[in-house]
Scaffold this motif. Structure first.
Motif, PDB file in Angstrom:
ATOM      1  N   GLY A 170       2.783  -8.245  41.520  1.00  0.00           N
ATOM      2  CA  GLY A 170       2.919  -8.977  40.254  1.00  0.00           C
ATOM      3  C   GLY A 170       3.060 -10.471  40.487  1.00  0.00           C
ATOM      4  O   GLY A 170       2.420 -11.278  39.811  1.00  0.00           O
ATOM      5  N   ILE A 171       3.880 -10.849  41.458  1.00  0.00           N
ATOM      6  CA  ILE A 171       4.114 -12.271  41.725  1.00  0.00           C
ATOM      7  C   ILE A 171       2.842 -12.922  42.265  1.00  0.00           C
ATOM      8  O   ILE A 171       2.494 -14.041  41.896  1.00  0.00           O
ATOM      9  N   TRP A 172       2.132 -12.207  43.104  1.00  0.00           N
ATOM     10  CA  TRP A 172       0.883 -12.750  43.656  1.00  0.00           C
ATOM     11  C   TRP A 172      -0.134 -12.985  42.544  1.00  0.00           C
ATOM     12  O   TRP A 172      -0.793 -14.026  42.507  1.00  0.00           O
ATOM     13  N   VAL A 173      -0.241 -12.027  41.633  1.00  0.00           N
ATOM     14  CA  VAL A 173      -1.174 -12.191  40.515  1.00  0.00           C
ATOM     15  C   VAL A 173      -0.721 -13.364  39.644  1.00  0.00           C
ATOM     16  O   VAL A 173      -1.521 -14.216  39.267  1.00  0.00           O
ATOM     17  N   TRP A 174       0.581 -13.430  39.372  1.00  0.00           N
ATOM     18  CA  TRP A 174       1.128 -14.550  38.589  1.00  0.00           C
ATOM     19  C   TRP A 174       0.792 -15.876  39.253  1.00  0.00           C
ATOM     20  O   TRP A 174       0.343 -16.816  38.607  1.00  0.00           O
TER      21      TRP A 174
END
Lengths: 307, 277
Positions: A170-174
């Motif tokens: 999730g953080i990488w996509v964000w």
């Protein structure tokens, strides 16, 4: 400047200025990219602890050991989660946002800038900040979720071995979504507006315009953007190292962290073993890339024949 | 507002505002935490306004945690990398985009291959090579390693541009007696200004934010750490100094965000142009 030189040495001599221009790149890229690729293959056949200046040749022993190393397959699986879940998520979500942003309305620049903020932020900072934001004992995300009644007990997003990898996804996509949005905006702007006008004359609604005009025009870009994102997904090292360090219990250890741990962190470094892991993984990535490139070529050819 | 009469526009703007909050909140939180006291960060819940502004968090990060040194290192390394990358990628891009010569296809093929190699594959030999040349614990070593890894995209951007420049430009310059080098430096490179701007911006962001190479190059030389590497070291050494870390992160973040606001146009256009190609 066409020349028809008589012999090979004469031809090389005539083009000497060209080769002088190539020299800086040949030296730099040769030393820091091409030589390392070849050297890594060599290292991967050695037993080398890093304290000695060279290793000893052991053939395929490193590869055989990797094949049975559960931690290697764990890291492989974690990387695959990035390739198979995070990449489609990033590419798809970015397309949705790009379609919404591909219009003139007040504040559109503000949105584009806001979504780009994490892209220009060092992964090391994103990792550290997210550790606070997701902290189970006072981090704002858990407080907000508790206050709205969405959850009853705080969630340990990064400390739970089963959950941490998906938090990292999730953080990488964000973090990277903004750059993919820009790719898509560029792609959307190549679609001629008269195609939409023609569709409107035929009485097409917004959905029909998307499936009939936008989507077919985007297919070649989809392949390229997925390819770029796939390559980027193999380089999640910075984020993971600062976010979780590969933990808890190797739950977020991707291949690059596995290589780094074996080569630089272990009390007895295993450079040959780490190289073998990197090469094995590199082969898999290259294979995936070659398949994608072949797909692009094939698509372009059939598109060229169709017109 | 006329715009708000359509329900679709209202939904769209609401959705985008939610998105913007999710995207920007961590940055607001970080800046707020950098001015709060240690306990306040985790005891005041979602309140972003600090009780009193504790500027000493910044002086602690800047002086005691050596972030002034890390800033200097990052600036020097970034500047050196950008300069070196512009020089070598423009030269190579020029000859690849403009001339046929023996080995051209080979050079292009190798460059394309280097684009897909994961960083884990190259890092061990890079360290080994740098070590044997005495470059491991030096700024120059980091600059050379950064300029030599993964610059194929910049080369292809230059090549694409030079390929499109009309040929008669050089021919008339040749008639005027200009040599190969003269033509490149006084005609071609200035023409490629927009590409140089894009490559500079992309390389700036890459060098400023890059992590693995400066990390492994400074294992033995903590004085040469860059901001991202210093950030990680700070976290592992001071697991409790939350506000100091937030201040350090803000210090590392501000220059790049300011830079981005000023050169946004080149950045977005460069990425967009590369994708369209």
């Amino acid at each position: 400047m066409s020349r028809t030189p008589p012999s090979l040495p004469a031809r090389l001599w005539a083009d000497r200025a060209i080769y002088i221009f190539l020299l800086p790149t040949l030296l730099l890229v040769g030393a820091f990219t091409v030589y390392p690729i070849i050297a890594s293959i060599g290292y991967s056949f050695q037993n080398w602890n890093g304290f000695a200046t060279t290793g000893t040749y052991i053939g395929f022993d490193n590869y055989r050991e990797l094949w049975q190393d559960r931690l290697f397959w764990n890291a492989f699986g974690n990387t695959m989660v990035f390739l198979l879940i995070a990449v489609p998520l990033r590419v798809g979500a970015a397309l949705l946002i790009a379609i919404v942003l591909n219009a003139r309305f007040p504040g559109v620049r503000l949105f584009r800038t806001g979504i780009f903020l994490p892209v220009v932020t060092t992964a090391a900072i994103v990792g550290v900040v997210m550790r606070y934001i997701l902290d189970p004992t006072g981090g704002p995300v858990n407080i907000a979720l508790m206050q709205t009644g969405a959850i009853e007990a705080p969630i340990n997003f990064l400390g739970n071995a089963g959950l941490a990898l998906y938090s990292a996804v999730g953080i990488w996509v964000w973090k990277w979504l903004g750059i993919t949005v820009i790719y898509w905006l560029a792609a959307l702007q190549t679609i001629p507006t008269d195609l939409y006008e023609a569709a409107e004359l035929d009485g097409a609604n917004a959905w029909q315009k998307f499936t009939g005009v936008t989507f077919p025009m985007l297919i070649p870009f989809t392949i390229i953007i997925t390819l770029i994102t796939l390559i980027e997904a193999t380089n999640v090292f910075d984020l993971i190292l600062t976010l979780t360090g590969g933990g808890p219990f190797y739950g977020t250890e991707v291949i690059d962290i596995f290589v780094y741990r074996n080569a630089f962190i272990n009390t007895v470094p295993r450079l040959g073993y780490a190289s073998a892991a990197a090469i094995l993984f590199g082969l898999i990535v290259s294979l995936a890339t070659v398949l994608q490139v072949l797909a692009i070529r094939r698509f372009r050819r059939s598109a060229a024949e169709a017109t | 507002m006329k715009l708000l009469r359509k329900p679709w526009n209202v939904i769209r703007i609401l959705a985008l505002v939610c998105l913007l909050v999710v995207w920007c909140y961590p940055f607001a939180w970080l800046i707020s935490a950098s001015l709060k006291g240690q306990l306040e960060i985790f005891q005041k819940g979602l309140d972003l306004i600090p009780d009193t502004l504790l500027w000493e968090n910044y002086s602690r990060a800047w002086v005691s945690a050596h972030f002034s040194t890390y800033m200097l290192n990052t600036v020097l390394i970034t500047a050196g990398t950008v300069l070196l990358v512009i020089v070598h990628t423009s030269l190579t891009g020029y000859v690849l985009g403009r001339f046929d010569f023996l080995g051209k296809r080979f050079v292009i093929g190798v460059l394309l291959v280097t684009m897909v190699v994961p960083v884990g594959v190259t890092i061990i030999p890079i360290v080994d090579l740098a070590d044997s040349f005495g470059l491991l614990s030096t700024r120059w070593g980091i600059i050379l390693a950064l300029a030599g890894s993964g610059q194929a995209a910049a080369i292809l951007l230059y090549a694409g541009f030079f390929n499109g420049v009309p040929k008669d430009l050089e021919e008339s310059a040749e008639l005027d007696g200009a040599g190969f080098f003269r033509i490149f430096f006084s005609i071609m490179l200035p023409l490629a200004g927009p590409i140089t701007a894009t490559v500079s911006v992309l390389t700036f962001l890459y060098a400023w934010n890059t992590f693995l190479i400066p990390l492994v190059f400074t294992f033995g030389a903590p004085d040469l750490r860059t901001l991202p590497v210093g950030m990680l070291a700070f976290v592992s050494n001071n697991e409790t100094d939350w506000s100091g870390m937030a201040a350090a992160a803000t210090i590392s973040l501000l220059p790049v965000i300011l830079f981005f606001f000023f050169v946004q146009r080149f950045f977005v256009e460069g990425i967009a142009g590369a994708v369209k190609q």
